[in-house]
Motif scaffolding. Structure first.
Motif, PDB file in Angstrom:
ATOM      1  N   TYR A 204       0.873  -1.179   0.000  1.00  9.40           N
ATOM      2  CA  TYR A 204       0.000   0.000   0.000  1.00  9.40           C
ATOM      3  C   TYR A 204       0.902   1.219   0.000  1.00  9.40           C
ATOM      4  O   TYR A 204       1.361   1.686   1.028  1.00  9.40           O
TER       5      TYR A 204
ATOM      6  N   GLU B 112       2.181   4.999  -2.447  1.00 10.04           N
ATOM      7  CA  GLU B 112       1.620   6.124  -3.180  1.00 10.04           C
ATOM      8  C   GLU B 112       1.084   5.720  -4.548  1.00 10.04           C
ATOM      9  O   GLU B 112       0.043   6.206  -4.985  1.00 10.04           O
TER      10      GLU B 112
ATOM     11  N   GLU C  15      -2.191   3.440  -3.828  1.00  9.49           N
ATOM     12  CA  GLU C  15      -3.041   3.785  -2.687  1.00  9.49           C
ATOM     13  C   GLU C  15      -4.501   3.952  -3.093  1.00  9.49           C
ATOM     14  O   GLU C  15      -5.407   3.410  -2.454  1.00  9.49           O
ATOM     15  N   GLN C  16      -4.750   4.696  -4.137  1.00  7.55           N
ATOM     16  CA  GLN C  16      -6.127   4.940  -4.557  1.00  7.55           C
ATOM     17  C   GLN C  16      -6.802   3.652  -5.006  1.00  7.55           C
ATOM     18  O   GLN C  16      -7.975   3.404  -4.690  1.00  7.55           O
TER      19      GLN C  16
ATOM     20  N   THR D 227      -7.392   1.108  -1.833  1.00 10.71           N
ATOM     21  CA  THR D 227      -8.244   1.541  -0.717  1.00 10.71           C
ATOM     22  C   THR D 227      -9.602   0.839  -0.685  1.00 10.71           C
ATOM     23  O   THR D 227     -10.033   0.378   0.384  1.00 10.71           O
TER      24      THR D 227
ATOM     25  N   SER E  51       0.076   8.212   7.121  1.00 11.50           N
ATOM     26  CA  SER E  51      -0.731   9.354   6.670  1.00 11.50           C
ATOM     27  C   SER E  51      -0.057  10.702   6.893  1.00 11.50           C
ATOM     28  O   SER E  51      -0.516  11.715   6.374  1.00 11.50           O
TER      29      SER E  51
ATOM     30  N   PRO F 204       1.488   7.248   2.871  1.00 16.72           N
ATOM     31  CA  PRO F 204       0.166   6.710   2.538  1.00 16.72           C
ATOM     32  C   PRO F 204      -0.682   6.527   3.797  1.00 16.72           C
ATOM     33  O   PRO F 204      -0.164   6.259   4.880  1.00 16.72           O
TER      34      PRO F 204
ATOM     35  N   TYR G 271      -3.964   8.519   4.361  1.00 16.58           N
ATOM     36  CA  TYR G 271      -5.089   9.441   4.482  1.00 16.58           C
ATOM     37  C   TYR G 271      -6.344   8.930   3.780  1.00 16.58           C
ATOM     38  O   TYR G 271      -7.449   8.991   4.328  1.00 16.58           O
ATOM     39  N   ARG G 272      -6.194   8.428   2.561  1.00 11.76           N
ATOM     40  CA  ARG G 272      -7.362   7.966   1.804  1.00 11.76           C
ATOM     41  C   ARG G 272      -8.099   6.854   2.548  1.00 11.76           C
ATOM     42  O   ARG G 272      -9.337   6.843   2.620  1.00 11.76           O
ATOM     43  N   LEU G 273      -7.346   5.925   3.117  1.00 10.34           N
ATOM     44  CA  LEU G 273      -7.969   4.804   3.820  1.00 10.34           C
ATOM     45  C   LEU G 273      -8.625   5.269   5.113  1.00 10.34           C
ATOM     46  O   LEU G 273      -9.724   4.827   5.462  1.00 10.34           O
TER      47      LEU G 273
ATOM     48  N   ALA H 203      -9.860   8.268   5.713  1.00 11.12           N
ATOM     49  CA  ALA H 203     -11.060   9.020   5.350  1.00 11.12           C
ATOM     50  C   ALA H 203     -12.193   8.082   4.946  1.00 11.12           C
ATOM     51  O   ALA H 203     -13.353   8.284   5.328  1.00 11.12           O
ATOM     52  N   ALA H 204     -11.857   7.037   4.174  1.00 10.56           N
ATOM     53  CA  ALA H 204     -12.879   6.084   3.740  1.00 10.56           C
ATOM     54  C   ALA H 204     -13.443   5.307   4.923  1.00 10.56           C
ATOM     55  O   ALA H 204     -14.650   5.062   5.002  1.00 10.56           O
TER      56      ALA H 204
END
Length: 290
Positions: free
Chosen positions: A64, A66, A69-70, A73, A96, A100, A102-104, A106-107
């Motif tokens: 996991y 950069e 990451e998207q 997630t 984060s 890596p 932040y995306r996870l 936030a989700a």
């Protein structure tokens, strides 16, 4: 009669050592052993870390970073919603934070999944603490832009920042970053270069920016964190038309965009941003216009 809904799992953000493995929090080993899924920024570094900690990972290991990451997630969120405990680790420090994660996070928060952390080593706080600079108020600015023009604009935006600032920087760009800071804020501004924190060759070099630029000219190696004292005094801007125009022009000369300069001048002068915009927009021939 339908069965009970599956309770969501837990997302665990685990800090990893920024240098010495002995700095790893005891809970890190426990979480690595108990996780259903371990998402790692670098699976090779994870293997080395678990070997040094004497931990066997029994859960699934996925990369996991950069670049994926998207894409990864949604699958990790699916694991969490299925009731699994997902542990996220990055190469060093807290996930984060310029890494890596932040995306996870936030989700997971949006989906109602519990998020917790294993606190531990942080290059940001370690550098701040040993810098010798004020620590009562600070901000973390991450990595500066690589391109000189973008970097100059970012530093111009921070010219009136009163808090102590912490930056990450690549060793081969450290001299350029320090030189740009000296140009934007003055060579006398106190700062510290923190290199290889907690490692065998740890070094903290303190002094005015101009002195640190000269020191960095010989080359810098290792992981680098820069700490710079905030502005001591940010002069107010007079509210007469000529002063407002001059203040905007001076900031543009330092690298700010027109929009950024107008916004800062409006704050310092205590006038509406639209008023400053109109003054600059209606400036005469030879003067800058938006």
């Amino acid at each position: 009669m339908s069965g009970a809904e599956t309770e969501p799992g837990v997302l665990v953000l685990a800090a990893t050592p920024i240098g010495r493995v002995a700095d790893a929090p005891p809970r890190l080993a426990e979480e690595l052993a108990d996780a259903d899924v371990v998402a790692a920024e670098d699976t090779r570094r994870l293997k080395r870390l678990t070997g040094e900690l004497g931990v066997e990972v029994t859960g699934r290991v996925v990369s996991y970073f950069e670049g994926n990451e998207q894409r990864r997630t949604p699958a990790l969120l699916g694991s969490l919603l299925a009731g699994e405990r997902v542990l996220l680790v990055t190469d060093a420090g807290m996930p984060s934070v310029s890494d890596p994660g932040y995306r996870l996070v936030a989700a997971a928060v949006e989906a109602g999944v519990p998020v917790t952390a294993v606190p531990g080593p942080s290059a940001v706080l370690t550098a701040l603490a040993v810098s010798g600079l004020p620590v009562d108020r600070f901000c973390f600015e991450g990595f500066l832009p690589r391109k000189a023009g973008e970097r100059a604009r970012r530093l111009a935006e921070l010219a009136s920042e009163r808090r102590t600032m912490v930056f990450f920087e690549a060793p081969h760009r450290t001299e350029a970053a320090l030189e740009a800071m000296a140009q934007a804020w003055g060579g006398e501004r106190p700062a510290a270069v923190c290199r290889e924190l907690t490692k065998t060759h740890e070094e903290v070099r303190r002094g005015p920016l101009a002195e640190l630029v000269a020191w960095a000219a010989d080359g810098v190696r290792g992981e680098v964190t820069l700490v710079v004292q905030g502005a001591d005094d940010v002069p107010a801007v007079s509210t007469d038309d000529s002063s407002l125009r001059a203040a905007v022009a001076e900031r543009e000369d330092r690298g700010m965009t027109r929009k950024e300069a107008i916004a800062e001048v409006a704050v310092l002068a205590g006038v509406p941003k639209r008023e400053v915009y109109d003054l600059v927009h209606k400036s005469g021939p030879g003067e800058a216009t938006p």
